[in-house]
Design a protein around this motif. Sequence first.
Motif, PDB file in Angstrom:
ATOM      1  N   PHE A 151       0.831  -1.203   0.000  1.00  0.00           N
ATOM      2  CA  PHE A 151       0.000   0.000   0.000  1.00  0.00           C
ATOM      3  C   PHE A 151       0.871   1.261   0.000  1.00  0.00           C
ATOM      4  CE2 PHE A 151      -3.607  -2.685   1.617  1.00  0.00           C
ATOM      5  CZ  PHE A 151      -4.482  -2.381   0.587  1.00  0.00           C
ATOM      6  N   TYR A 152       1.963   1.231   0.750  1.00  0.00           N
ATOM      7  CA  TYR A 152       2.852   2.392   0.772  1.00  0.00           C
ATOM      8  C   TYR A 152       3.562   2.596  -0.571  1.00  0.00           C
ATOM      9  CZ  TYR A 152       2.388   3.862   5.617  1.00  0.00           C
ATOM     10  OH  TYR A 152       1.906   4.374   6.792  1.00  0.00           O
ATOM     11  N   VAL A 153       3.915   1.508  -1.230  1.00  0.00           N
ATOM     12  CA  VAL A 153       4.508   1.622  -2.568  1.00  0.00           C
ATOM     13  C   VAL A 153       3.499   2.247  -3.532  1.00  0.00           C
ATOM     14  CG1 VAL A 153       5.324   0.316  -4.579  1.00  0.00           C
ATOM     15  CG2 VAL A 153       6.151  -0.271  -2.289  1.00  0.00           C
ATOM     16  N   LEU A 154       2.248   1.761  -3.475  1.00  0.00           N
ATOM     17  CA  LEU A 154       1.194   2.321  -4.334  1.00  0.00           C
ATOM     18  C   LEU A 154       0.947   3.790  -4.011  1.00  0.00           C
ATOM     19  CD1 LEU A 154      -1.373  -0.643  -4.306  1.00  0.00           C
ATOM     20  CD2 LEU A 154       0.158   0.013  -6.171  1.00  0.00           C
ATOM     21  N   GLY A 155       0.914   4.108  -2.713  1.00  0.00           N
ATOM     22  CA  GLY A 155       0.715   5.493  -2.307  1.00  0.00           C
ATOM     23  C   GLY A 155       1.831   6.391  -2.804  1.00  0.00           C
ATOM     24  N   THR A 156       3.079   5.900  -2.726  1.00  0.00           N
ATOM     25  CA  THR A 156       4.227   6.685  -3.200  1.00  0.00           C
ATOM     26  C   THR A 156       4.173   6.881  -4.710  1.00  0.00           C
ATOM     27  OG1 THR A 156       5.604   5.832  -1.390  1.00  0.00           O
ATOM     28  CG2 THR A 156       6.748   6.787  -3.286  1.00  0.00           C
ATOM     29  N   LEU A 157       3.820   5.829  -5.441  1.00  0.00           N
ATOM     30  CA  LEU A 157       3.686   5.954  -6.899  1.00  0.00           C
ATOM     31  C   LEU A 157       2.572   6.934  -7.259  1.00  0.00           C
ATOM     32  CD1 LEU A 157       4.078   2.227  -8.063  1.00  0.00           C
ATOM     33  CD2 LEU A 157       5.705   4.105  -8.388  1.00  0.00           C
ATOM     34  N   PHE A 158       1.463   6.857  -6.520  1.00  0.00           N
ATOM     35  CA  PHE A 158       0.341   7.776  -6.751  1.00  0.00           C
ATOM     36  C   PHE A 158       0.792   9.222  -6.552  1.00  0.00           C
ATOM     37  CE2 PHE A 158      -3.494  10.118  -5.658  1.00  0.00           C
ATOM     38  CZ  PHE A 158      -4.427   9.639  -6.572  1.00  0.00           C
ATOM     39  N   VAL A 159       1.574   9.465  -5.496  1.00  0.00           N
ATOM     40  CA  VAL A 159       2.074  10.816  -5.199  1.00  0.00           C
ATOM     41  C   VAL A 159       3.048  11.280  -6.279  1.00  0.00           C
ATOM     42  CG1 VAL A 159       3.554  12.134  -3.629  1.00  0.00           C
ATOM     43  CG2 VAL A 159       1.695  10.735  -2.709  1.00  0.00           C
ATOM     44  N   ILE A 160       3.940  10.388  -6.733  1.00  0.00           N
ATOM     45  CA  ILE A 160       4.901  10.755  -7.779  1.00  0.00           C
ATOM     46  C   ILE A 160       4.179  11.142  -9.071  1.00  0.00           C
ATOM     47  CG2 ILE A 160       6.707   9.854  -9.308  1.00  0.00           C
ATOM     48  CD1 ILE A 160       7.658   8.151  -6.909  1.00  0.00           C
ATOM     49  N   VAL A 161       3.237  10.294  -9.483  1.00  0.00           N
ATOM     50  CA  VAL A 161       2.473  10.569 -10.710  1.00  0.00           C
ATOM     51  C   VAL A 161       1.658  11.849 -10.546  1.00  0.00           C
ATOM     52  CG1 VAL A 161       0.614   9.754 -12.210  1.00  0.00           C
ATOM     53  CG2 VAL A 161       2.377   8.156 -11.424  1.00  0.00           C
ATOM     54  N   GLY A 162       0.994  11.989  -9.380  1.00  0.00           N
ATOM     55  CA  GLY A 162       0.190  13.180  -9.120  1.00  0.00           C
ATOM     56  C   GLY A 162       1.029  14.447  -9.116  1.00  0.00           C
ATOM     57  N   THR A 163       2.224  14.373  -8.546  1.00  0.00           N
ATOM     58  CA  THR A 163       3.114  15.537  -8.511  1.00  0.00           C
ATOM     59  C   THR A 163       3.534  15.947  -9.917  1.00  0.00           C
ATOM     60  OG1 THR A 163       3.965  14.907  -6.328  1.00  0.00           O
ATOM     61  CG2 THR A 163       5.318  16.420  -7.631  1.00  0.00           C
TER      62      THR A 163
END
Length: 210
Positions: A151-163
């Motif tokens: 979940f943390y990996v997915l959250g980090t990827l989501f933040v990177i893409v969103g940024t």
Amino acid sequence: MDINYEILYTFMIASAALAISPGPDNIFVLMQSMANGKKYGLAVVAGLMSGCFVHTTLVAFGVSVLIKQSDVLFFMIKLLGALYLFFLAYKVFKSDAAIQLSGETVEKKSLGQLYRQGFIMNVLNPKVSIFFLAFFPGFLFSDTLSNVWQFYVLGTLFVIVGTIVFGSIAILSGAISEYIKKNAKVGTVLKWLQIIVFIGIGIFILFSEK
């Protein structure tokens, strides 16, 4: 380590499509950037993306416990998540396709104030947690890595893409606003993009395996 990279690539593409779709967050970033300058829009982006980690933590620990407890509970989470995404697609379908860029003066705030506003906007929005709850469980990508870490990996990827997407909106705010004003059909295109993405993710989650 057993990692399904195809699932991660699909997750990143879906995250990008969702970030591009017009909503209150990226419209707020666009308006701040247009009115006060790119760095002010980027301050909002930083706040919004920081808030995503709070929701990631809530979902990671809560859902991981449920997944361990029962396969039936995990299936119910996926089913409710898919139904929620179908509901979002329906809401977008019924909404107006026009993208409203208000001509009113946007209040000038410091970079710190805008960061805090973006963070609070995200953290205090229960719809974000609900969306993460609907979105993340269908993209678990490893049989060996703990669910919390996934979940943390997915959250980090989501933040990177969103940024990347939201940052581009801030940096290209002038060109984007002019394009929207000149091309009335862009709202319709983005509206149907949202509908397709929500339905597509819902189907993917529904048929994903534990």
